[in-house]
Design an enzyme around this catalytic site. Structure first.
Site, short mmCIF file in Angstrom:
data_model
loop_
_atom_site.label_atom_id
_atom_site.label_comp_id
_atom_site.label_asym_id
_atom_site.label_seq_id
_atom_site.Cartn_x
_atom_site.Cartn_y
_atom_site.Cartn_z
N SER A 71 10.10 -21.02 -1.42
CA SER A 71 10.16 -21.56 -0.07
C SER A 71 8.92 -21.25 0.75
CB SER A 71 11.40 -21.00 0.65
OG SER A 71 11.36 -19.58 0.71
N ASP A 234 16.31 -16.68 10.96
CA ASP A 234 17.29 -16.21 9.99
C ASP A 234 17.07 -14.78 9.53
OD1 ASP A 234 15.19 -16.35 8.17
OD2 ASP A 234 16.02 -18.03 7.01
N HIS A 237 13.18 -15.56 6.19
CA HIS A 237 11.94 -16.29 5.95
C HIS A 237 10.91 -15.95 7.03
CE1 HIS A 237 14.93 -18.80 3.78
NE2 HIS A 237 13.95 -18.93 2.91
#
Length: 265
Positions: A71, A234, A237
């Site tokens: 990611s 979150d 990340h």
């Protein structure tokens, strides 16, 4: 399966390995923390955030830069291209002493582990060969408690294939998972321990394959631990600030790789 569910599944597997905790009570704490992680909302890939752009002056020396990995290679956690690690790295290269015109692309896939790199390498080598590849991988191997030797072997193989294709390679090893705030201790400590093992194995494999290594945990971990703003909403990340920290850490190695690539032309 969504990225959030994949993460939760990995945390659940980590909790299941309760022998690490040493006691039944410790195992219960780990299991409870894995369940708590399930209720969190994790950032998702932005479908409109296409990591394919050109940055820099039209008359500057060109540099084809491709990102591979998980990611972080896509910029999950931010909303704008300019905030991703690739976008910020491209801007730094364009503004740097060598002044590159960076043609940036990414073949990364959110949730990827080292076993997924073979497919990404094949995609990266389609069409015009990149000059430099930056690989960001390891966090998902660490949260899955993968065997470091296995994860490193897959990474080493990917690096070897890129080097055989005359691509300069820079690998950012597993970041400091002890800095994440989405997971409480002691589960966070377990993931940090797993990440350190992955990073050590990665370093050895990458150097053996003839590429450069940037130890993201060592170089940026203290900043992430001290500043909650380096993570997005979150708590897992990176944020735009976090990706900026990574971009600056990667920059010297990528500049050196770009110089080496230019000599080979």
């Amino acid at each position: 399966m969504t990225q959030r569910n994949e993460l939760v599944a990995r945390l659940g597997r980590a909790a299941a390995l309760s022998l690490v905790a040493g006691t039944v009570g410790g195992a219960a704490i780990l299991a409870g923390q894995a369940i708590a992680a399930r209720s969190r909302q994790y950032a998702q890939p932005e479908l409109g955030l296409a990591l394919r752009a050109t940055v820099g002056r039209a008359d500057a020396p060109p540099l084809r830069l491709v990102l591979l990995g998980d990611s972080s290679a896509l910029g999950v956690g931010v909303d704008r291209f300019e905030e991703t690690v690739g976008g910020q790295l491209a801007q730094l290269l364009a503004e740097g002493r060598t002044g590159r015109r960076v043609q940036l692309s990414s073949v990364g896939v959110s949730g990827s582990r080292a076993t997924d790199l073979a497919t990404q390498v094949a995609r990266a080598l389609l069409g015009e060969r990149p000059d430099v590849a930056v690989i960001l991988i390891g966090a998902n191997d660490a949260t899955a408690l993968a065997r470091p030797a296995d994860a490193a072997a897959y990474l080493g193989s990917a690096v070897h294939r890129l080097r055989e294709a005359h691509v300069e390679v820079v690998v950012g090893t597993c970041p400091d998972l002890g800095a994440v705030r989405a997971v409480a201790s002691p589960l966070r400590h377990l993931l940090a321990w797993s990440g350190r093992r992955i990073a050590r194995a990665q370093t050895s494999a990458v150097l053996h394959a003839g590429a450069s290594v940037v130890d993201l945990a060592a170089e940026t971990g203290p900043v992430f631990r001290a500043d909650a703003g380096t993570l997005c909403h979150d708590g897992y990340h990176p944020s735009a600030d976090g990706y900026r920290v990574w971009a600056h850490a990667l920059l010297p190695a990528v500049e050196a790789a770009a110089t080496a690539a230019a000599r080979h032309h």
